[in-house]
Design a protein around this motif. Sequence first.
Motif, PDB file in Angstrom:
ATOM      1  N   LEU A   1       0.857  -1.188   0.000  1.00  0.00           N
ATOM      2  CA  LEU A   1       0.000   0.000   0.000  1.00  0.00           C
ATOM      3  C   LEU A   1       0.890   1.234   0.000  1.00  0.00           C
ATOM      4  O   LEU A   1       1.679   1.449   0.902  1.00  0.00           O
ATOM      5  N   ASN A   2       0.767   2.009  -1.064  1.00  0.00           N
ATOM      6  CA  ASN A   2       1.511   3.265  -1.138  1.00  0.00           C
ATOM      7  C   ASN A   2       0.547   4.352  -1.606  1.00  0.00           C
ATOM      8  O   ASN A   2      -0.647   4.270  -1.321  1.00  0.00           O
ATOM      9  N   GLU A   3       1.026   5.325  -2.296  1.00  0.00           N
ATOM     10  CA  GLU A   3       0.194   6.478  -2.670  1.00  0.00           C
ATOM     11  C   GLU A   3      -0.440   6.347  -4.053  1.00  0.00           C
ATOM     12  O   GLU A   3      -1.091   7.283  -4.511  1.00  0.00           O
ATOM     13  N   ASP A   4      -0.287   5.250  -4.725  1.00  0.00           N
ATOM     14  CA  ASP A   4      -0.879   5.133  -6.057  1.00  0.00           C
ATOM     15  C   ASP A   4      -2.408   4.995  -5.948  1.00  0.00           C
ATOM     16  O   ASP A   4      -2.941   4.645  -4.895  1.00  0.00           O
ATOM     17  N   PRO A   5      -3.144   5.282  -7.011  1.00  0.00           N
ATOM     18  CA  PRO A   5      -4.616   5.252  -6.974  1.00  0.00           C
ATOM     19  C   PRO A   5      -5.193   3.899  -6.559  1.00  0.00           C
ATOM     20  O   PRO A   5      -6.180   3.842  -5.830  1.00  0.00           O
ATOM     21  N   GLU A   6      -4.580   2.826  -6.993  1.00  0.00           N
ATOM     22  CA  GLU A   6      -5.081   1.499  -6.628  1.00  0.00           C
ATOM     23  C   GLU A   6      -4.983   1.270  -5.119  1.00  0.00           C
ATOM     24  O   GLU A   6      -5.910   0.764  -4.487  1.00  0.00           O
ATOM     25  N   SER A   7      -3.880   1.670  -4.524  1.00  0.00           N
ATOM     26  CA  SER A   7      -3.703   1.533  -3.077  1.00  0.00           C
ATOM     27  C   SER A   7      -4.682   2.425  -2.326  1.00  0.00           C
ATOM     28  O   SER A   7      -5.236   2.034  -1.293  1.00  0.00           O
ATOM     29  N   GLN A   8      -4.876   3.626  -2.818  1.00  0.00           N
ATOM     30  CA  GLN A   8      -5.807   4.546  -2.170  1.00  0.00           C
ATOM     31  C   GLN A   8      -7.237   3.993  -2.209  1.00  0.00           C
ATOM     32  O   GLN A   8      -7.984   4.082  -1.237  1.00  0.00           O
ATOM     33  N   GLU A   9      -7.596   3.413  -3.336  1.00  0.00           N
ATOM     34  CA  GLU A   9      -8.930   2.806  -3.448  1.00  0.00           C
ATOM     35  C   GLU A   9      -9.066   1.639  -2.474  1.00  0.00           C
ATOM     36  O   GLU A   9     -10.075   1.483  -1.790  1.00  0.00           O
ATOM     37  N   PHE A  10      -8.020   0.825  -2.382  1.00  0.00           N
ATOM     38  CA  PHE A  10      -8.041  -0.316  -1.466  1.00  0.00           C
ATOM     39  C   PHE A  10      -8.139   0.159  -0.013  1.00  0.00           C
ATOM     40  O   PHE A  10      -8.875  -0.403   0.795  1.00  0.00           O
ATOM     41  N   ARG A  11      -7.401   1.218   0.336  1.00  0.00           N
ATOM     42  CA  ARG A  11      -7.481   1.781   1.685  1.00  0.00           C
ATOM     43  C   ARG A  11      -8.902   2.281   1.983  1.00  0.00           C
ATOM     44  O   ARG A  11      -9.410   2.100   3.086  1.00  0.00           O
ATOM     45  N   ALA A  12      -9.529   2.925   1.012  1.00  0.00           N
ATOM     46  CA  ALA A  12     -10.892   3.433   1.199  1.00  0.00           C
ATOM     47  C   ALA A  12     -11.862   2.271   1.444  1.00  0.00           C
ATOM     48  O   ALA A  12     -12.731   2.348   2.322  1.00  0.00           O
TER      49      ALA A  12
ATOM     50  N   LYS B   1     -13.976   1.495   4.960  1.00  0.00           N
ATOM     51  CA  LYS B   1     -15.423   1.281   5.023  1.00  0.00           C
ATOM     52  C   LYS B   1     -15.759  -0.024   5.733  1.00  0.00           C
ATOM     53  O   LYS B   1     -16.674  -0.088   6.539  1.00  0.00           O
ATOM     54  N   VAL B   2     -14.998  -1.064   5.429  1.00  0.00           N
ATOM     55  CA  VAL B   2     -15.227  -2.369   6.053  1.00  0.00           C
ATOM     56  C   VAL B   2     -15.024  -2.264   7.562  1.00  0.00           C
ATOM     57  O   VAL B   2     -15.851  -2.729   8.348  1.00  0.00           O
ATOM     58  N   PHE B   3     -13.921  -1.647   7.992  1.00  0.00           N
ATOM     59  CA  PHE B   3     -13.648  -1.527   9.419  1.00  0.00           C
ATOM     60  C   PHE B   3     -14.689  -0.650  10.119  1.00  0.00           C
ATOM     61  O   PHE B   3     -15.136  -0.973  11.219  1.00  0.00           O
TER      62      PHE B   3
ATOM     63  N   PHE C   1     -17.014  -2.060  13.176  1.00  0.00           N
ATOM     64  CA  PHE C   1     -17.015  -1.482  14.521  1.00  0.00           C
ATOM     65  C   PHE C   1     -18.360  -0.841  14.857  1.00  0.00           C
ATOM     66  O   PHE C   1     -18.816  -0.895  15.993  1.00  0.00           O
ATOM     67  N   ARG C   2     -19.027  -0.271  13.866  1.00  0.00           N
ATOM     68  CA  ARG C   2     -20.360   0.299  14.090  1.00  0.00           C
ATOM     69  C   ARG C   2     -21.327  -0.805  14.515  1.00  0.00           C
ATOM     70  O   ARG C   2     -22.092  -0.642  15.465  1.00  0.00           O
ATOM     71  N   SER C   3     -21.265  -1.958  13.863  1.00  0.00           N
ATOM     72  CA  SER C   3     -22.175  -3.055  14.229  1.00  0.00           C
ATOM     73  C   SER C   3     -21.824  -3.616  15.605  1.00  0.00           C
ATOM     74  O   SER C   3     -22.708  -3.977  16.374  1.00  0.00           O
ATOM     75  N   ARG C   4     -20.520  -3.684  15.937  1.00  0.00           N
ATOM     76  CA  ARG C   4     -20.115  -4.161  17.270  1.00  0.00           C
ATOM     77  C   ARG C   4     -20.604  -3.216  18.357  1.00  0.00           C
ATOM     78  O   ARG C   4     -21.087  -3.648  19.401  1.00  0.00           O
ATOM     79  N   ILE C   5     -20.472  -1.915  18.129  1.00  0.00           N
ATOM     80  CA  ILE C   5     -20.926  -0.923  19.108  1.00  0.00           C
ATOM     81  C   ILE C   5     -22.444  -0.983  19.244  1.00  0.00           C
ATOM     82  O   ILE C   5     -22.979  -0.962  20.356  1.00  0.00           O
TER      83      ILE C   5
END
Length: 167
Positions: A16-27, A31-33, A37-41
Amino acid sequence: MSLNPVLSFGRKELQLNEDPESQEFRAILSKVFRSYFRSRISEAVRKSLHEKARSGRWVGRVPFGYLKDAQGKLIPSDQVSVVREAFTLYRGGQSLAQIAEQLNKGGLRTQNGMAFSYRAVYRMLRNPVYRGSVSIRGTEYPDSHTPIVSKRLWNAVVAIHRSRASR
């Protein structure tokens, strides 16, 4: 200094670096995390509400006619007679608006200091808390505190309301 973690999926690795593919994966991961955590709370809050209701502790705004003691349990206040009067007047044939008018003429106010409206009276007459029950998201916990009205009076008011609503 920027962190560029490497995620390993079996034999496949993803840096994961600053390229668009990595940024999309981070996004997507973010969302998944957040969702997880919202469902756990939410589940923890739901369990806590049910546990408090099961043990007779009140959560939320204290209903008219009650106070909350040091343990968080509802106890009748000095306004018990007003609640009983509202139930008795409705059983006697008065409308919600007439009861609200009578309460207001007596100088009474709701918990938030407002004049009684027919809707406030309606909510009072339909609230199972006055018969000693707590309802949390469709689950009812009977006999969780001292009732203000008898089950007999409660049932009479519910029957009258149903008959008036079906007209």
